[in-house]
Write a protein that holds these residues in place. Structure first.
Motif, PDB file in Angstrom:
ATOM      1  N   LEU A 136      44.920  44.628  34.046  1.00  0.00           N
ATOM      2  CA  LEU A 136      44.861  46.034  34.062  1.00  0.00           C
ATOM      3  C   LEU A 136      44.424  46.311  35.295  1.00  0.00           C
ATOM      4  N   ARG A 137      45.130  46.447  36.458  1.00  0.00           N
ATOM      5  CA  ARG A 137      44.997  46.564  37.869  1.00  0.00           C
ATOM      6  C   ARG A 137      44.411  47.992  38.315  1.00  0.00           C
ATOM      7  N   LEU A 138      44.567  49.058  37.340  1.00  0.00           N
ATOM      8  CA  LEU A 138      44.380  50.174  37.638  1.00  0.00           C
ATOM      9  C   LEU A 138      42.915  50.648  36.969  1.00  0.00           C
ATOM     10  N   LEU A 139      42.182  49.901  36.477  1.00  0.00           N
ATOM     11  CA  LEU A 139      41.175  49.927  35.545  1.00  0.00           C
ATOM     12  C   LEU A 139      39.854  50.237  36.290  1.00  0.00           C
ATOM     13  N   GLN A 140      39.144  51.530  36.066  1.00  0.00           N
ATOM     14  CA  GLN A 140      38.007  52.007  36.729  1.00  0.00           C
ATOM     15  C   GLN A 140      36.795  51.847  35.952  1.00  0.00           C
ATOM     16  N   LEU A 143      31.510  33.787  30.638  1.00  0.00           N
ATOM     17  CA  LEU A 143      31.542  34.959  31.750  1.00  0.00           C
ATOM     18  C   LEU A 143      33.081  34.756  32.485  1.00  0.00           C
ATOM     19  N   ARG A 144      33.811  33.872  32.253  1.00  0.00           N
ATOM     20  CA  ARG A 144      34.885  33.796  33.015  1.00  0.00           C
ATOM     21  C   ARG A 144      35.719  34.995  33.081  1.00  0.00           C
ATOM     22  N   PHE A 145      35.688  35.858  32.061  1.00  0.00           N
ATOM     23  CA  PHE A 145      36.648  37.113  32.265  1.00  0.00           C
ATOM     24  C   PHE A 145      36.313  37.780  33.590  1.00  0.00           C
ATOM     25  N   LEU A 146      34.944  37.659  33.789  1.00  0.00           N
ATOM     26  CA  LEU A 146      34.608  38.534  34.978  1.00  0.00           C
ATOM     27  C   LEU A 146      35.576  38.007  36.116  1.00  0.00           C
ATOM     28  N   SER A 147      35.933  36.880  36.360  1.00  0.00           N
ATOM     29  CA  SER A 147      36.910  36.372  37.420  1.00  0.00           C
ATOM     30  C   SER A 147      38.071  37.140  37.250  1.00  0.00           C
ATOM     31  N   SER A 148      38.712  37.440  36.053  1.00  0.00           N
ATOM     32  CA  SER A 148      39.937  38.017  35.989  1.00  0.00           C
ATOM     33  C   SER A 148      39.894  39.482  36.439  1.00  0.00           C
ATOM     34  N   LEU A 149      38.684  40.160  36.197  1.00  0.00           N
ATOM     35  CA  LEU A 149      38.669  41.609  36.467  1.00  0.00           C
ATOM     36  C   LEU A 149      38.500  41.655  38.337  1.00  0.00           C
ATOM     37  N   THR A 150      38.467  40.635  39.014  1.00  0.00           N
ATOM     38  CA  THR A 150      38.566  40.749  40.342  1.00  0.00           C
ATOM     39  C   THR A 150      39.980  41.245  40.634  1.00  0.00           C
ATOM     40  N   ASN A 151      41.028  41.182  39.901  1.00  0.00           N
ATOM     41  CA  ASN A 151      42.333  41.867  39.992  1.00  0.00           C
ATOM     42  C   ASN A 151      42.170  43.270  40.208  1.00  0.00           C
ATOM     43  N   CYS A 152      41.150  43.896  39.612  1.00  0.00           N
ATOM     44  CA  CYS A 152      41.090  45.454  39.241  1.00  0.00           C
ATOM     45  C   CYS A 152      40.396  45.873  40.413  1.00  0.00           C
TER      46      CYS A 152
END
Length: 729
Positions: free
Chosen positions: A52-56, A69-78
């Protein structure tokens, strides 16, 4: 959903009862900007949302999510992420260093109450746009990273209730926009950095329950806009500076459980906005400053467990809002004051002092006046000189009073004397009122009442806008109503009671000149189809009315029962502060009565059962009326609404909703609770609590109802919880 709604930009599932795992296929909706799933019962792991690269905005707080909390690393793409809220989940993991790679657009990072362990990664300093950083109530260890100082835009740091240790880094003084700084309940040591006194933006500082030592930096008192300062439960020492008086707008000041010594600075009385002040458990060695009586908004004062000596200042009797007072475990002496709010305090406020005396309810000896022991040489001369004159003066005074009473009874025109109406009142001529109201024209008519009408007017000498309450003396009971209002309003003083300015009284005209309330009555606001009172405004009005009744019932020399509490008798000034008005039916219990019988009826729908059936008037009756008022404020339903009758009342209607789960939003005033509102849960809890309190006011038996002191305390707690919920989210 993720496969078919490829253009979806906003997904709002918050404030429901969804359960189970968060579906991973949501990640296929690659154009999502807002994803809000907070306040549900989702469980399990958080999926990888890197697609979800456009996520605000990503908010999943208030669920039952577990895992790491590994999902936090994936949010670095946002790279457009602005708000990240994962608080109140059982994640029980360590913050990954990858949080430093989150979007530089990130403004809001909230991960409180998640069971997070380990240290705060120093990489947090990379988030240059961060405005709020919240990790309170976790199990964090280690130090506060110095890199936080690089976040010059940061306005709020919330790290309280953890296990952080080490010093408060002076590097944090680089945050020139910091407004709120909460690090209480940790294991921090060392001094308070002096440079913090240069952060003039600070409004709330909470460093309590740590191991801080040394002194309070001298320039700390330069923070003249500080609203809250909590340094309690540390090892701070030395004397308090006289500059403490420069905190002109502070509301809460807690310096308890430290090692401060010397005098309590008299300049503290300059901070008239303080509501909560605690200097308990220190080593102060002085008398209690009389200037504390100048802190007119003070509600709680704790000076216990010090070495204070001397008398309790009489000036404290003037603190009208003081509800908690404690000077136990000191070396105080002399008489305990009995005026003002001291009538409500108990022995617990005065335990373990060396020589206090006063009423037996304080569990102290009675005060004994010292007398000279020199033996009179001439009893006859002393009798003539000291005893006969006051006896003769008393007899003469009694005769004069009797003659005045007889003369007044013979006078058919009840013209009150100026002194009976209060020395600050003005006598205003009838001609001036005629000019100021354009001859009492309909254009200036504000409202009509049972005994007359109220007009808007302007006093010619100073241009002051006033409300002129004109009594129709032709009506039976109008003159008595005028006399009652004069008697009561000349005695009482409270910020939530209508203020009287003057009067006009002659043979066939009687009027009271009152402070003008530009926002009219509460009834008018509740009757508008487009009523725009929000929840906090309604709560503030409820608190204002409760404070007024608390003063009438418990804060004056004798209890005063208003007897006609209803929305039309609640007036709102330019700041929407509520003022109780219309004391024409009120009763003053000035002879020790608990209940008075009367034939005068108040307004149907607001009358307590014992008032309507037996004519019994007591403070419990006002409590019942206030309960109905609470229901009307938050439902916008009058007790006489067409939907109510013999089978169901307003009380029954609300009570039934409280017994059914999720039914409160069906009876609340339109627009007050909206499912899409991010604060819906907090608002619903607030309204439910208010309704529950109203039910305690509306008990059928007068003896089972709570009193106004308890009501005010309960409302303040409800308001505090509501404000805290909004702030933390």
């Amino acid at each position: 959903m993720g496969l078919s709604l490829l253009n979806l930009e906003g997904l709002y599932l918050d404030d429901n009862t969804f359960s189970g795992a968060i579906p991973s296929y949501i990640t296929n909706a690659s154009r999502l900007i807002h994803l809000e799933m907070h306040q549900n019962s989702f469980s399990g792991f958080v999926p990888n949302f890197g697609n979800l690269r456009l996520l605000q905005k990503f908010r999943i707080w208030g669920n039952n999510l577990t895992g790491d909390l590994r999902f936090l690393s994936s949010l670095t793409n946002c790279r457009h992420l602005q708000s990240l809220a994962i608080s109140i989940n059982s994640l029980n993991a360590v913050l990954p260093t990858s949080i430093g790679n989150l979007s530089t657009s990130l403004q809001d990072f909230r991960a409180a109450e998640c069971g997070i362990t380990g240290a705060i990664p120093s990489e947090i300093g990379n988030l240059s746009s961060l405005l709020a950083f919240s990790l309170y109530s976790n199990q964090l260890t280690g130090f506060i990273p110095t890199t936080l100082g690089k976040l010059e835009q940061l306005q709020g740091i919330y790290l309280h209730n953890n296990r952080l240790r080490g010093y408060i880094p002076p590097h944090l003084c680089q945050m020139s926009n910091l407004v709120e700084f909460y690090i209480s309940n940790n294991m921090l040591t060392g001094p308070i950095p002096e440079c913090l006194g240069e952060l003039t933006t600070l409004r709330r500082v909470s460093f309590g329950s740590n191991n801080l030592n040394s002194t309070i930096p001298s320039n700390f008192w330069n923070l003249v806009d500080l609203l809250e300062l909590n340094l309690s439960s540390n090892y701070l020492n030395d004397q308090l500076s006289l500059e403490i008086g420069s905190l002109k707008v502070i509301i809460s000041l807690d310096l308890s459980l430290n090692q401060f010594s010397g005098d309590i600075p008299s300049t503290i009385g300059s901070s008239q906005t303080i509501e909560f002040l605690s200097l308990a458990h220190n080593k102060f060695e002085s008398s209690i400053p009389k200037s504390l009586g100048n802190i007119i908004n003070l509600e709680s004062l704790d000076l216990s467990n010090n070495n204070l000596f001397g008398a309790i200042p009489k000036s404290l009797e003037g603190l009208r809002y003081l509800r908690y007072f404690n000077v136990s475990y000191n070396k105080l002496e002399g008489e305990i004051p009995t005026g003002g709010r001291f009538v409500a305090f108990t022995a617990q406020s005065f335990f373990q002092n060396s020589a206090l005396c006063g009423a037996t309810r304080f569990h102290v000896p009675l005060c004994v006046q010292t007398r000279t022991r020199s033996r009179p040489k001439n009893v006859s001369s002393l009798l003539v000189k000291y005893i006969l004159p006051p006896i003769i003066s008393t007899i003469i005074l009694v005769i004069i009073i009797i003659l005045l009473i007889r003369r007044r009874k013979q006078n058919k025109v009840p013209l009150p004397a100026d002194i009976s109406l209060g020395i600050a009142w003005r006598r205003i001529s009838y001609q001036e009122l005629v000019r100021g109201t354009s001859a009492f024209s309909e254009a200036n008519l504000l409202r009509r009442g049972g005994f007359g009408s109220v007009f808007r007017g302007i006093l010619s000498d100073n241009g002051l806008n006033v409300a002129i309450k004109v009594f129709n003396v032709q009506l039976e009971g109008a003159s008595k109503s005028f006399d009652t209002e004069c008697k009561i309003l000349s005695s009482v003083r409270h910020r939530n009671l209508v203020r009287i300015i003057g009067f006009c009284c002659n043979t066939d005209f009687k009027a009271l000149i009152l402070a003008y309330m530009p926002n009219g009555s509460l009834e008018e606001w509740l009757c508008y189809e487009c009523c725009c009172l929000d929840l906090l405004q309604r709560l503030n009005i409820a608190v204002d009315v409760a404070l007024a009744l608390e003063y009438l019932h418990h804060g004056y020399t004798f209890p005063i029962v208003h007897c006609d509490i209803k929305p039309s008798n609640v007036l709102l000034d330019e700041d929407m502060i509520a003022h109780v008005s219309d004391f024409g039916l009120s009763k003053l219990f000035d002879e020790g009565e608990i209940v008075i019988h009367t034939n005068t009826l108040a307004t149907i729908g607001y009358i307590a059962p014992e008032y309507g059936s037996d004519g019994k008037v007591s403070t419990n009756g006002d409590v019942y009326s206030y309960g109905i008022l609470l229901l009307e404020i938050f439902t916008r339903k009058k007790p006489t609404d067409d939907i109510f009758g013999e089978e169901m009342s307003l009380k029954d209607w609300v009570s039934a909703a409280l017994l059914q789960q999720n039914s409160v939003n069906e009876i609340v005033a339109p627009g007050l609770l909206t499912r899409g509102d991010q604060y819906f849960s907090a608002k619903e809890e607030c309204v439910s609590s208010v309704f529950g309190l109203a039910m305690e006011c509306l008990a059928f038996s007068p003896e089972e109802r709570i009193n106004m002191i308890q009501i005010v305390a309960a409302l303040q707690k409800i308001k505090t919880r509501f404000l805290a919920s909004n702030r933390l989210r």
